[in-house]
Design an enzyme around this catalytic site. Structure first.
Site, PDB file in Angstrom:
ATOM      1  N   ASP A 139       6.875   1.670 -13.918  1.00 43.74           N
ATOM      2  CA  ASP A 139       6.642   1.618 -12.371  1.00 43.74           C
ATOM      3  C   ASP A 139       6.625   3.218 -11.805  1.00 43.74           C
ATOM      4  OD1 ASP A 139       6.785   0.728  -9.983  1.00 43.74           O
ATOM      5  OD2 ASP A 139       8.928   0.223  -9.677  1.00 43.74           O
ATOM      6  N   LYS A 180       4.184   4.163  -9.949  1.00 41.68           N
ATOM      7  CA  LYS A 180       3.571   3.889  -8.450  1.00 41.68           C
ATOM      8  C   LYS A 180       2.476   5.031  -8.151  1.00 41.68           C
ATOM      9  CE  LYS A 180       7.155   1.451  -6.342  1.00 41.68           C
ATOM     10  NZ  LYS A 180       8.378   1.429  -7.330  1.00 41.68           N
ATOM     11  N   LEU A 181       1.332   4.982  -8.815  1.00 46.38           N
ATOM     12  CA  LEU A 181       0.435   6.204  -8.897  1.00 46.38           C
ATOM     13  C   LEU A 181      -0.223   6.194  -7.328  1.00 46.38           C
ATOM     14  CD1 LEU A 181      -1.281   5.972 -12.320  1.00 46.38           C
ATOM     15  CD2 LEU A 181       0.657   6.924 -11.725  1.00 46.38           C
ATOM     16  N   ASP A 195      -3.106   8.856  -6.192  1.00 44.62           N
ATOM     17  CA  ASP A 195      -3.748  10.280  -6.233  1.00 44.62           C
ATOM     18  C   ASP A 195      -5.181  10.106  -6.043  1.00 44.62           C
ATOM     19  OD1 ASP A 195      -4.427  13.027  -6.819  1.00 44.62           O
ATOM     20  OD2 ASP A 195      -2.274  12.933  -7.756  1.00 44.62           O
ATOM     21  N   PRO A 203      -9.078   9.324  -7.014  1.00 43.29           N
ATOM     22  CA  PRO A 203      -9.548   8.409  -8.067  1.00 43.29           C
ATOM     23  C   PRO A 203      -9.618   8.886  -9.607  1.00 43.29           C
ATOM     24  CG  PRO A 203     -10.829   7.984  -6.173  1.00 43.29           C
ATOM     25  CD  PRO A 203      -9.719   9.076  -5.901  1.00 43.29           C
ATOM     26  N   THR A 220      -8.174  11.155 -10.896  1.00 43.83           N
ATOM     27  CA  THR A 220      -6.570  11.600 -11.341  1.00 43.83           C
ATOM     28  C   THR A 220      -5.992  10.296 -11.839  1.00 43.83           C
ATOM     29  OG1 THR A 220      -6.445  13.539 -10.287  1.00 43.83           O
ATOM     30  CG2 THR A 220      -4.558  12.750 -11.111  1.00 43.83           C
ATOM     31  N   THR A 274       9.756  -1.727   0.515  1.00 44.98           N
ATOM     32  CA  THR A 274      10.317  -2.711   1.214  1.00 44.98           C
ATOM     33  C   THR A 274      11.182  -1.573   2.141  1.00 44.98           C
ATOM     34  OG1 THR A 274      11.586  -2.716  -0.712  1.00 44.98           O
ATOM     35  CG2 THR A 274      10.761  -4.948   0.193  1.00 44.98           C
ATOM     36  N   ARG A 289      18.568 -12.570  -5.820  1.00 41.47           N
ATOM     37  CA  ARG A 289      19.982 -12.642  -5.939  1.00 41.47           C
ATOM     38  C   ARG A 289      20.467 -14.103  -6.136  1.00 41.47           C
ATOM     39  NH1 ARG A 289      19.546  -8.198  -6.476  1.00 41.47           N
ATOM     40  NH2 ARG A 289      20.212  -6.465  -5.285  1.00 41.47           N
ATOM     41  N   GLY A 295      18.245  -6.568 -11.036  1.00 47.09           N
ATOM     42  CA  GLY A 295      18.974  -5.510 -11.504  1.00 47.09           C
ATOM     43  C   GLY A 295      20.442  -5.519 -11.261  1.00 47.09           C
ATOM     44  N   ARG A 296      20.900  -5.314 -10.365  1.00 46.11           N
ATOM     45  CA  ARG A 296      22.287  -5.254 -10.072  1.00 46.11           C
ATOM     46  C   ARG A 296      23.041  -6.469 -10.460  1.00 46.11           C
ATOM     47  NH1 ARG A 296      21.976  -2.243  -4.425  1.00 46.11           N
ATOM     48  NH2 ARG A 296      19.816  -3.085  -4.748  1.00 46.11           N
TER      49      ARG A 296
END
Ligand code: C5P
Length: 237
Positions: A62, A64-65, A67, A69, A71, A118, A183, A213-214
């Site tokens: 993850d 999240k590129l 830049d 095109p 690159t 988010t 959750r 995750g948590r």
């Protein structure tokens, strides 16, 4: 056949290789994939990727590129060489960049679009110069960017469990949806995630993968927590 645990992506939201390795060893076999984000990847580089693969799990890189095109194309080629299952790219402003990401992937890694983070509010959208129509209803921006991603040949997007239905209806069941903000019912309202759904609801809505995750990491017994979530998914899927 796909089993219930394969829906679960556990984010390695830690900053050291050692800590990450401990979670991989603990949870391999109980979740389907591990998510490696910028924080961990900057610390460890590809070493964590190799370790996860050696433990038999898939990887969601993850990064999240975003830049120019050329690159993004070369970066995605490098990611494809790492042999990960999914990698993310922002679908903020350029379809050409998204096409380059897909080209760079060479079909060896699933490119996922990040539509609107988010953490971004209506006020942020307004300040950055967006049309009022998106300020008052950000889901329109999510849909517009998802359309751009789909047209560019991106495999799917990251979205809330509440948006999955709308995305699948508009872009087809093959367009992959990965949903954070999950959750279990008893954990609702305990932390900063606002737009949450239960694992069962997300799968019922059509989600392909759930980033959790948590609820696993903070449980007294993370393995048991992952198992319980799998059971909930099994009853739905
Ligand atoms: O602990 P929790 O289940 O909230 O973790 C969710 C994970 O998904 C985190 O790694 C978080 O950064 C990520 N994420 C998110 N919302 C998004 C995109 C990613 O919570 N829109």
């Amino acid at each position: 056949m796909r089993s219930a645990k394969d829906y679960i992506i556990f984010p390695l939201d830690v900053s050291s290789l050692n800590e990450a390795k401990q979670y991989v060893q603990l949870l391999s076999g109980h979740v389907g994939m591990f998510k490696v984000g910028l924080e961990l990847f900057i610390r460890t580089g590809p070493e964590i990727i190799t370790f996860i693969k050696d433990n038999g799990a898939d990887i969601f890189l993850d990064l999240k590129l975003h830049d120019i095109p050329a690159t993004v194309l070369r970066a995605m080629r490098g990611i494809a060489d790492l042999n990960v299952k999914f990698a993310t790219v922002h679908c903020g402003e350029s379809e050409t960049m998204l096409r380059s990401a897909v080209e760079g992937s060479g079909g060896r890694v699933g490119v996922l679009g990040v539509t609107v983070l988010t953490s971004v509010s209506g006020d942020d959208i307004k300040h950055s110069g967006f049309n009022e129509v998106y300020v008052s209803d950000m889901s329109r921006l999510v849909m517009k960017r998802a359309r751009m991603a789909k047209d560019a040949g991106v495999a799917g997007i990251v979205c809330s469990g509440l948006e999955v239905k709308m995305i699948k209806e508009n872009f087809g069941s093959e367009f992959i949806t990965v949903t954070p903000g999950i959750r279990p019912a008893e954990g609702m309202g305990k932390d900063d995630q606002q737009r949450v759904v239960t694992p069962g609801q997300a799968v019922k809505n059509g989600a392909d993968y759930l980033v959790i995750g948590r609820p696993i990491r903070d449980a007294k017994d993370p393995k048991a927590a992952a198992r319980k979530i799998s059971e909930e998914i099994e009853n739905i899927a």
